[in-house]
Write a protein that holds these residues in place. Structure first.
Motif, mmCIF file in Angstrom:
data_model
loop_
_atom_site.group_PDB
_atom_site.id
_atom_site.type_symbol
_atom_site.label_atom_id
_atom_site.label_comp_id
_atom_site.label_asym_id
_atom_site.label_seq_id
_atom_site.Cartn_x
_atom_site.Cartn_y
_atom_site.Cartn_z
ATOM 1 N N THR A 1 -7.098 -2.009 5.009
ATOM 2 C CA THR A 1 -6.029 -1.198 5.581
ATOM 3 C C THR A 1 -4.953 -0.963 4.533
ATOM 4 N N GLY A 2 -4.289 0.155 4.651
ATOM 5 C CA GLY A 2 -3.249 0.499 3.690
ATOM 6 C C GLY A 2 -1.951 -0.246 3.923
ATOM 7 N N GLY A 3 -1.707 -0.616 5.162
ATOM 8 C CA GLY A 3 -0.470 -1.331 5.469
ATOM 9 C C GLY A 3 -0.479 -1.817 6.898
ATOM 10 N N ARG A 4 0.534 -2.609 7.238
ATOM 11 C CA ARG A 4 0.660 -3.049 8.623
ATOM 12 C C ARG A 4 2.111 -3.333 8.944
ATOM 13 N N ILE B 1 2.416 -3.656 2.704
ATOM 14 C CA ILE B 1 1.659 -2.558 2.097
ATOM 15 C C ILE B 1 0.606 -3.139 1.154
ATOM 16 N N ASN B 2 -0.587 -2.537 1.178
ATOM 17 C CA ASN B 2 -1.660 -2.921 0.272
ATOM 18 C C ASN B 2 -1.424 -2.214 -1.065
ATOM 19 N N LYS B 3 -1.150 -2.999 -2.103
ATOM 20 C CA LYS B 3 -0.818 -2.421 -3.408
ATOM 21 C C LYS B 3 -1.992 -1.666 -4.037
ATOM 22 N N LYS B 4 -3.222 -2.036 -3.667
ATOM 23 C CA LYS B 4 -4.403 -1.367 -4.226
ATOM 24 C C LYS B 4 -4.385 0.132 -3.914
ATOM 25 N N TYR B 5 -3.861 0.500 -2.743
ATOM 26 C CA TYR B 5 -3.810 1.919 -2.384
ATOM 27 C C TYR B 5 -2.892 2.683 -3.328
ATOM 28 N N TYR B 6 -1.775 2.083 -3.685
ATOM 29 C CA TYR B 6 -0.862 2.726 -4.635
ATOM 30 C C TYR B 6 -1.512 2.838 -6.008
ATOM 31 N N GLU B 7 -2.178 1.763 -6.445
ATOM 32 C CA GLU B 7 -2.797 1.758 -7.767
ATOM 33 C C GLU B 7 -3.957 2.742 -7.866
ATOM 34 N N GLN B 8 -4.727 2.908 -6.782
ATOM 35 C CA GLN B 8 -5.921 3.757 -6.856
ATOM 36 C C GLN B 8 -5.685 5.205 -6.416
ATOM 37 N N PHE B 9 -4.741 5.426 -5.492
ATOM 38 C CA PHE B 9 -4.540 6.785 -4.967
ATOM 39 C C PHE B 9 -3.204 7.409 -5.362
ATOM 40 N N GLY B 10 -2.257 6.618 -5.807
ATOM 41 C CA GLY B 10 -0.985 7.168 -6.253
ATOM 42 C C GLY B 10 0.099 7.167 -5.187
ATOM 43 N N CYS C 1 -5.640 5.730 6.955
ATOM 44 C CA CYS C 1 -5.576 5.948 5.517
ATOM 45 C C CYS C 1 -6.997 6.114 4.956
ATOM 46 N N SER C 2 -7.073 6.640 3.756
ATOM 47 C CA SER C 2 -8.372 6.834 3.105
ATOM 48 C C SER C 2 -8.997 5.480 2.802
ATOM 49 N N PRO C 3 -10.322 5.353 2.933
ATOM 50 C CA PRO C 3 -10.953 4.071 2.592
ATOM 51 C C PRO C 3 -10.972 3.856 1.080
ATOM 52 N N LEU C 4 -10.801 2.618 0.669
ATOM 53 C CA LEU C 4 -10.889 2.302 -0.755
ATOM 54 C C LEU C 4 -12.331 2.484 -1.228
ATOM 55 N N PRO C 5 -12.525 3.013 -2.435
ATOM 56 C CA PRO C 5 -13.892 3.226 -2.934
ATOM 57 C C PRO C 5 -14.725 1.947 -2.963
ATOM 58 N N GLU C 6 -14.117 0.817 -3.311
ATOM 59 C CA GLU C 6 -14.882 -0.437 -3.378
ATOM 60 C C GLU C 6 -15.334 -0.894 -1.993
ATOM 61 N N TYR C 7 -14.538 -0.621 -0.958
ATOM 62 C CA TYR C 7 -14.922 -0.992 0.397
ATOM 63 C C TYR C 7 -16.037 -0.076 0.894
#
Length: 157
Positions: free
Chosen positions: A35-38, A48-57, A101-107
């Motif tokens: 999830t992107g956040g909760r 907030i999930n920081k991976k979303y910021y790092e991978q999607f901007g 939110c968009s799914p992370l590519p690794e997931y």
């Protein structure tokens, strides 16, 4: 991006889109996976999930924050803050926030490469597809209560 910058961004977006202040904490949680956040009901903080910021901007980050702020403001006002509530869906449209939110590519990759196990009932031939294996000595057919047998295991790469 630091947590202090995230806090400032959340406060700004709250004033811009909702005309209301954000009076709690916004922080990164590295343990969030899918999830992107909760929004936390008891503390009113937003994680907030920081991976979303790092991978999607930053655009994806802003969308996630707007979504979580919808939960935040509706909950504090005593209105319907859950995904299925009409108040929540209406506010999402007003501020142009995504419902998911968009799914992370690794997931997404991990989900695609999982195995599928096919079970069948000996009595009525009902077919069951499962991602996890089940103990066929403990479970029975939900349709006729007959004995289950494992047919095959498919792995998709």
């Amino acid at each position: 991006m630091k947590e202090s910058e995230l806090q400032k961004l959340v406060e700004e977006l709250s004033l811009i889109y909702f005309n209301k202040p954000f009076r709690h904490r916004a922080l990164f949680n590295s343990r969030l996976r899918t999830t992107g956040g909760r929004y936390l009901l008891h503390t009113h903080n937003i994680e907030i999930n920081k991976k979303y910021y790092e991978q999607f901007g930053e655009k994806e980050l802003v969308d996630i924050i707007k979504h979580e702020l919808c939960h935040y403001h509706l909950h504090l006002e005593g209105k319907g803050y859950r995904h299925r509530d009409p108040d929540f869906r209406k506010l999402l449209k007003e501020v142009d926030a995504p419902r998911f939110c968009s799914p992370l590519p690794e997931y997404r990759k991990r989900r695609k490469s999982s195995k599928i196990i096919i079970y069948s009932c000996k009595s009525c031939n009902q077919v069951y597809k499962r991602r996890r294996s089940i103990n066929i000595s403990r479970y029975v057919c939900g349709k006729c209560r007959g004995k289950l047998i494992k047919i095959k295991e498919l792995t998709s790469e």
